[in-house]
Design a protein around this motif. Structure first.
Motif, short mmCIF file in Angstrom:
data_model
loop_
_atom_site.label_atom_id
_atom_site.label_comp_id
_atom_site.label_asym_id
_atom_site.label_seq_id
_atom_site.Cartn_x
_atom_site.Cartn_y
_atom_site.Cartn_z
N THR A 65 -14.55 -26.36 33.62
CA THR A 65 -14.39 -27.66 34.29
C THR A 65 -15.53 -27.89 35.27
O THR A 65 -16.03 -29.02 35.40
CB THR A 65 -13.05 -27.71 35.03
OG1 THR A 65 -12.00 -27.28 34.14
CG2 THR A 65 -12.74 -29.12 35.49
N THR A 267 -10.07 -35.15 40.98
CA THR A 267 -9.11 -36.19 40.67
C THR A 267 -9.33 -37.43 41.54
O THR A 267 -9.10 -38.56 41.09
CB THR A 267 -7.68 -35.65 40.88
OG1 THR A 267 -7.48 -34.52 40.02
CG2 THR A 267 -6.62 -36.69 40.57
N ARG A 281 -11.03 -36.94 30.49
CA ARG A 281 -9.63 -36.94 30.07
C ARG A 281 -9.42 -37.51 28.68
O ARG A 281 -8.27 -37.65 28.23
CB ARG A 281 -8.80 -37.73 31.10
CG ARG A 281 -8.66 -37.01 32.44
CD ARG A 281 -7.92 -37.87 33.45
NE ARG A 281 -7.61 -37.13 34.68
CZ ARG A 281 -7.06 -37.68 35.76
NH1 ARG A 281 -6.79 -38.98 35.76
NH2 ARG A 281 -6.81 -36.94 36.82
N ARG A 282 -10.48 -37.85 27.97
CA ARG A 282 -10.35 -38.28 26.57
C ARG A 282 -10.26 -37.03 25.70
O ARG A 282 -11.21 -36.26 25.61
CB ARG A 282 -11.55 -39.13 26.15
CG ARG A 282 -11.61 -40.51 26.77
CD ARG A 282 -12.86 -41.24 26.34
NE ARG A 282 -12.95 -41.37 24.87
CZ ARG A 282 -14.02 -41.83 24.24
NH1 ARG A 282 -15.10 -42.20 24.93
NH2 ARG A 282 -14.02 -41.94 22.92
N THR A 283 -9.13 -36.85 25.04
CA THR A 283 -8.89 -35.58 24.35
C THR A 283 -9.01 -35.70 22.84
O THR A 283 -8.87 -36.79 22.25
CB THR A 283 -7.49 -35.04 24.69
OG1 THR A 283 -6.49 -35.93 24.18
CG2 THR A 283 -7.32 -34.85 26.19
N GLY A 297 -10.17 -32.24 26.46
CA GLY A 297 -11.11 -33.28 26.83
C GLY A 297 -12.50 -32.72 27.03
O GLY A 297 -12.97 -31.89 26.26
N LEU A 300 -11.55 -30.29 30.44
CA LEU A 300 -10.18 -30.42 30.97
C LEU A 300 -9.21 -30.45 29.81
O LEU A 300 -9.55 -30.93 28.71
CB LEU A 300 -10.01 -31.72 31.76
CG LEU A 300 -10.61 -31.83 33.16
CD1 LEU A 300 -10.44 -33.25 33.68
CD2 LEU A 300 -9.97 -30.83 34.13
N HIS A 301 -7.98 -29.95 30.04
CA HIS A 301 -6.94 -30.20 29.06
C HIS A 301 -5.63 -30.51 29.76
O HIS A 301 -5.40 -30.07 30.90
CB HIS A 301 -6.80 -29.07 28.03
CG HIS A 301 -6.40 -27.74 28.59
ND1 HIS A 301 -5.08 -27.40 28.82
CD2 HIS A 301 -7.12 -26.65 28.92
CE1 HIS A 301 -5.02 -26.16 29.28
NE2 HIS A 301 -6.24 -25.68 29.36
N PRO A 302 -4.76 -31.31 29.14
CA PRO A 302 -3.54 -31.77 29.80
C PRO A 302 -2.37 -30.83 29.56
O PRO A 302 -2.31 -30.09 28.57
CB PRO A 302 -3.29 -33.12 29.12
CG PRO A 302 -3.81 -32.93 27.73
CD PRO A 302 -4.99 -31.99 27.85
N THR A 313 1.56 -36.12 33.84
CA THR A 313 0.58 -35.29 33.15
C THR A 313 -0.26 -34.54 34.18
O THR A 313 -0.77 -35.14 35.12
CB THR A 313 -0.33 -36.14 32.26
OG1 THR A 313 0.45 -36.81 31.28
CG2 THR A 313 -1.37 -35.26 31.56
N TRP A 315 -3.66 -32.08 34.74
CA TRP A 315 -4.95 -31.81 34.12
C TRP A 315 -5.58 -30.58 34.79
O TRP A 315 -5.48 -30.40 36.00
CB TRP A 315 -5.89 -33.00 34.28
CG TRP A 315 -5.47 -34.18 33.49
CD1 TRP A 315 -4.64 -35.19 33.89
CD2 TRP A 315 -5.84 -34.49 32.14
NE1 TRP A 315 -4.47 -36.11 32.87
CE2 TRP A 315 -5.20 -35.70 31.79
CE3 TRP A 315 -6.65 -33.86 31.19
CZ2 TRP A 315 -5.35 -36.29 30.54
CZ3 TRP A 315 -6.80 -34.44 29.95
CH2 TRP A 315 -6.16 -35.64 29.62
N ALA A 332 -2.04 -35.99 37.48
CA ALA A 332 -3.02 -37.08 37.29
C ALA A 332 -3.20 -37.93 38.53
O ALA A 332 -4.30 -38.42 38.80
CB ALA A 332 -2.60 -37.95 36.11
#
Length: 375
Positions: A65, A267, A281-283, A297, A300-302, A313, A315, A332
């Motif tokens: 990250t 964040t 955050r686009r996975t 992402g 990052l992963h949710p 959610t 992250w 989030a």
């Protein structure tokens, strides 16, 4: 609404993880201005010295990250394009048609198709990710080896693969993040370590976080006990280790407090812009090193909490090194955070088919995460 911190429940959950078999663990949970820090167990099984919440720790792939944030900062400066081909920046490392097909985004979200170089850095892990055929001897053989990342990248890029650039599900691979380290060095004229330190660690105001240049952890820390699926019995300490084989992907040393501070600022848009955070955050679906399908992402992963998905959610990232494990997650909206560190890894023994058997530690940790995330 964010549930308040239940100190008694958190203390019990941490103690349950220790009782399940982890020598020591420590954590920091934050919720709407409240902070809980706790620890249970020992930092040294020989002396019985206790773990404490302020200990420094090797946090493994949580490093990704930090590296991803540094890359996104360079995209904001116009030095890197997320959808530019990697060969435009590193033609000698990813040459030809492959260099034109693989983009920076694909490195960040593990859809490049590049396999993991780990079996080449650690010869006794030659069958990895099939762990049944591995042996742990390389952990000792390579303890003080100073690896050349370019050589490791070459092995990962040249390794056989069944995935074309952009294919999903992607394949989680440290080869991608070694390449991102070289990319940062190329566009900034410094090292990846210096870039991440100056632009991410210092910007976040982290006092106990560093990318080390040698094998030792400075300051108070726990020993790190690796079991490698029961093949090291009793588990052996690998807290002293040269992490040059994976610095941009998993080399960071930090504390649970620093990790929460970093993710809070990330964040809040204080490390990268809101638009860059949205990109992170686009996975896409990715196969983890454990063979599980996860959403991933850009570094990052949710992970879902118990409430409405949009609101609850979390992250962040998990991480492992030889003997150490970490999970760091922030909701989030930034209202709740959790960072947990353990000083034992690969505690599951293998069944007759070579798969890790369930262990009480697994459920105890899951229960701790539920209490930490959902109150």
């Amino acid at each position: 609404m964010t549930p308040s911190l239940d100190s008694a429940a958190l203390e019990a959950a941490v103690e349950n993880v220790r009782a399940a078999g982890v020598p020591g663990l420590f954590a920091e949970i934050r919720a709407d201005g409240e902070v809980w820090r706790g620890a249970a167990g020992t930092a040294d099984t020989e002396t019985g010295a206790p773990v404490t919440p302020d200990m420094r720790h090797r946090v493994g792939s949580v490093t990704k990250t930090f590296t991803a944030a540094a890359v996104l900062q360079q995209t904001e400066e116009g030095r890197i394009g997320l959808d530019d081909p990697v060969g435009r920046y590193l033609p000698e490392l990813v040459p030809g048609e492959r260099g034109e097909a693989v983009t920076v985004r694909m490195l960040l979200n593990h859809t490049s198709g590049f396999p993991e170089y780990l079996p080449y850095a650690f010869p006794s892990l030659a069958t990895f990710p099939d762990v049944a055929g591995t042996r742990p001897e390389s952990f000792d053989d390579e303890r003080f080896t100073r690896h050349d990342p370019v050589e490791l990248i070459g092995k990962g890029v040249a390794a056989p693969t069944d995935r074309a650039p952009g294919d999903t599900p992607g394949l989680y691979s440290n080869t991608n993040y070694l390449l991102l380290g070289e990319l940062l060095a190329r566009v900034t004229g410094t090292t990846a370590e210096e870039c991440v330190t100056r632009n991410v660690i210092e910007r976040a105001g982290l006092r106990d976080t560093e990318l080390p240049s040698g094998p030792y952890i400075k300051g108070p820390h726990s020993k790190l006990y690796e079991a490698w699926f029961g093949m090291i019995d009793p588990p052996r300490d690998y807290s002293v280790y040269d992490m040059s084989w994976v610095i941009p992907g998993a080399g960071l040393i930090s504390t649970v407090s620093d990790l929460n501070r970093f993710h809070g600022k990330l964040t809040a848009g204080e490390i990268v812009s809101e638009s860059s955070l949205a990109e992170m955050r686009r996975t896409v679906p990715v196969v983890s090193q454990e063979g599980k399908l996860i959403d991933y992402g850009l570094g990052l992963h949710p992970r879902e909490g118990s409430g409405e998905p949009d609101e609850h959610t979390f992250w962040g990232h998990g991480g492992t090194v030889w003997g150490g494990g970490t999970m760091s997650l922030t909701r989030a909206d930034g209202a709740r955070q959790m960072s947990v560190a353990v000083n034992l890894q690969r505690w599951n023994r293998l069944d007759s088919s070579g798969r890790p058997r369930p262990h009480p530690i697994d459920e105890a940790l899951a229960a701790l995460f539920r209490v930490a995330m959902d109150g």
